[in-house]
Structure formats: structure tokens, C-alpha cells
Motif scaffolding. Structure first.
Motif, PDB file in Angstrom:
ATOM      1  N   TYR A 150       0.854  -1.100  -0.023  1.00 11.58           N
ATOM      2  CA  TYR A 150      -0.048   0.031   0.031  1.00 11.58           C
ATOM      3  C   TYR A 150       1.084   1.102  -0.060  1.00 11.58           C
ATOM      4  O   TYR A 150       0.504   2.308  -0.525  1.00 11.58           O
ATOM      5  N   LEU A 204      -0.882   4.444  -1.838  1.00 10.95           N
ATOM      6  CA  LEU A 204      -2.244   4.375  -1.103  1.00 10.95           C
ATOM      7  C   LEU A 204      -2.278   4.723   0.298  1.00 10.95           C
ATOM      8  O   LEU A 204      -3.167   5.506   0.691  1.00 10.95           O
ATOM      9  N   ILE A 260      -9.838   1.948   3.721  1.00 13.24           N
ATOM     10  CA  ILE A 260      -9.329   1.074   2.705  1.00 13.24           C
ATOM     11  C   ILE A 260      -9.901  -0.182   2.727  1.00 13.24           C
ATOM     12  O   ILE A 260     -10.235  -0.890   1.743  1.00 13.24           O
ATOM     13  N   ARG A 310      -7.761   4.797  -4.095  1.00 15.46           N
ATOM     14  CA  ARG A 310      -6.577   5.749  -4.020  1.00 15.46           C
ATOM     15  C   ARG A 310      -7.240   7.309  -4.616  1.00 15.46           C
ATOM     16  O   ARG A 310      -7.036   8.324  -3.938  1.00 15.46           O
ATOM     17  N   ARG A 363      -7.914  10.604  -2.523  1.00 18.90           N
ATOM     18  CA  ARG A 363      -7.272  11.861  -2.653  1.00 18.90           C
ATOM     19  C   ARG A 363      -8.008  12.881  -3.433  1.00 18.90           C
ATOM     20  O   ARG A 363      -7.566  14.049  -3.442  1.00 18.90           O
TER      21      ARG A 363
END
Length: 254
Positions: A22, A27, A52, A66, A70
Motif C-alpha cells: 500500500y 495508497l 481502505i 486511492r 485523494r
């Protein structure tokens, strides 16, 4: 409070290798790395890891997660609220499917005949679930959750007779599309309008409502999306474009 890779991995029930991966793909980065190269994670990173894993459980790919995390507009509480609603819907569907399976087993045990209508209800559940898996994300992104939920509800509420009429209408649309396209019928001809009207009836049955702008947008999507274009073209390029133009003329005249 801080966690090493091993400590956080154990707490989350994943492998240390997964946690390192990750980090590699951007991530989930550690809070900081020691001079000796050890990754250390804080409470914020632990919370992000929980999100996650939650989204993974929902079926999202790592790249999707991801991008989601973000996104500057990402609202953690709103996202979790939306996903909670979807989980409740999935639970309700699973409960109905389990109930159908239990009734089948009970019928087998008692040599009773299981009603065809109940078997059909189980089939509808599976069909809605499959459509949601294949197209749900795109439909919800384009038309919103309310429209997607309404379409699912319309399908689930169909009787066997309704569903038979629905599928017969779809076959008639394809047959008429083939004939009009082969004959070079103008897209604004009366016969073309009849085709668009049948498509409207079919769409209304599956959506539970009708919106001319959404109808035209859907037809445009038939051309833009390879899956739908291939379905309507069926080996002869141009059918999907023709159907789009027929529906465009129709909706502009409403």
C-alpha cells in the motif's frame, strides 16, 4: 500512539507485506520513517487503513480507493453514510435470496411444489445484483443513486407477466431496428418514431419513470460505450448510431 508495520498489520488482520505494498503504490504512506528505515504509523494512518479495508470489502479496486481518498471533495462521513445505505440494501437482497433458498429446500423436503412466482422473485434478485455489479457504478455516477435505486425497485416489483412483456418488447425493438436500418428509413419517419416510442415504453418499465433528456443521453451512451454499441450493432456497424438518432429526433419533438 504509533505502530510499526507488524503491529498495524496484526491489528488490521492483514499481512505486513500488504501494508508495505500500500505504501509502494501511494495508497497509504507511514506517518514517518525512522533513520533505520522502519515505517511508523499513527492514529490517522490507522483510520485510513480501516477505510481502505472497508472499501475493499465493498468491492472497490485499489486504484479506485486511492482516487477516492485523494479527491479534494472527499467527505469521509458522507461517503460512509452512502456506503452504509448500500450495505443495507445488499443485506436486504441477501435476506430475500436466503428466504427463497430456504423455501426451495423446505419444498424439496416436503415434496411440495415451490411456486414459480417465488422462483422468479429469486431470479429478479440475481438479475438486479448482476446489473448492479456490471453497470451500477457508471449508472450511479451519471444519473445518481435515486435513479439507480428507482430502476432496481422497478425491476424487483415486476410480476412474471410484466417481465415477459418487458423482454418481448426488447426483442421487438431489436427486430424493428434491424428492419428500419436495413431499409434506410429516415430517423424522423413515422416508423422510426414508433420504434422510439417502443423504446420509451421499455425504458419506462425498467426505470419506473420517464425523462426525455435522460432517454436521449442513454441512447448517446449506446454509441459511446463499446458494450452497448456491440449489443445493438450485432455485427453490422451503424445500428446503434441509427437508434441514437431516432431517439434524439423523438425526444426533441416531445
Amino acid at each position: 500512539m504509533s505502530f510499526t508495520v507488524s503491529q498495524l498489520a496484526k491489528l488490521a488482520g492483514i499481512s505486513p507485506r500488504t501494508l508495505r505494498y500500500y505504501d509502494q503504490i501511494g495508497l497509504l504512506a507511514p506517518q514517518h520513517t525512522t533513520a533505520a528505515g522502519y515505517r511508523l504509523y499513527g492514529a490517522e494512518q490507522a483510520d485510513t487503513l480501516w477505510q481502505i479495508l472497508f472499501y475493499r470489502e465493498l468491492g472497490l479496486q485499489l486504484g479506485e480507493i486511492r482516487a477516492l481518498l485523494r479527491d479534494p471533495s472527499y467527505d469521509r462521513r458522507q461517503a460512509l453514510t452512502d456506503h452504509r445505505r448500500r450495505l443495507l440494501q445488499k443485506r436486504e437482497k441477501l435476506e430475500r435470496l436466503l428466504g427463497a433458498v430456504d423455501r426451495v429446500l423446505a419444498a424439496d423436503d416436503t415434496q411440495e411444489v415451490f411456486l414459480l412466482e417465488e422462483r422468479f422473485d429469486c431470479f429478479k434478485e440475481q438479475l438486479v445484483a448482476e446489473n448492479e455489479r456490471r453497470y451500477g457504478k457508471e449508472v450511479r455516477a451519471r444519473y445518481g443513486d435515486a435513479a439507480a435505486d428507482s430502476a432496481n425497485a422497478a425491476m424487483l416489483c415486476m410480476s412474471r407477466a410484466d417481465y415477459d412483456r418487458f423482454t418481448a418488447l426488447e426483442k421487438e425493438i431489436l427486430r424493428q431496428l434491424d428492419a428500419l436500418f436495413a431499409a434506410g428509413t429516415p430517423t424522423d419517419a413515422p416508423a422510426a418514431r414508433e420504434l422510439a416510442e417502443k423504446h420509451r415504453q421499455w425504458l419506462t418499465a425498467s426505470w419506473g419513470h420517464y425523462d426525455p433528456a435522460a432517454h436521449a443521453a442513454l441512447a448517446a451512451g449506446y454509441v459511446a460505450d463499446d458494450r452497448f454499441r456491440d449489443y445493438y450493432d450485432r455485427g453490422t456497424a451503424g445500428r446503434a448510431v441509427y437508434l441514437r438518432d431516432v431517439i434524439a429526433h423523438y425526444t426533441q419533438s416531445l
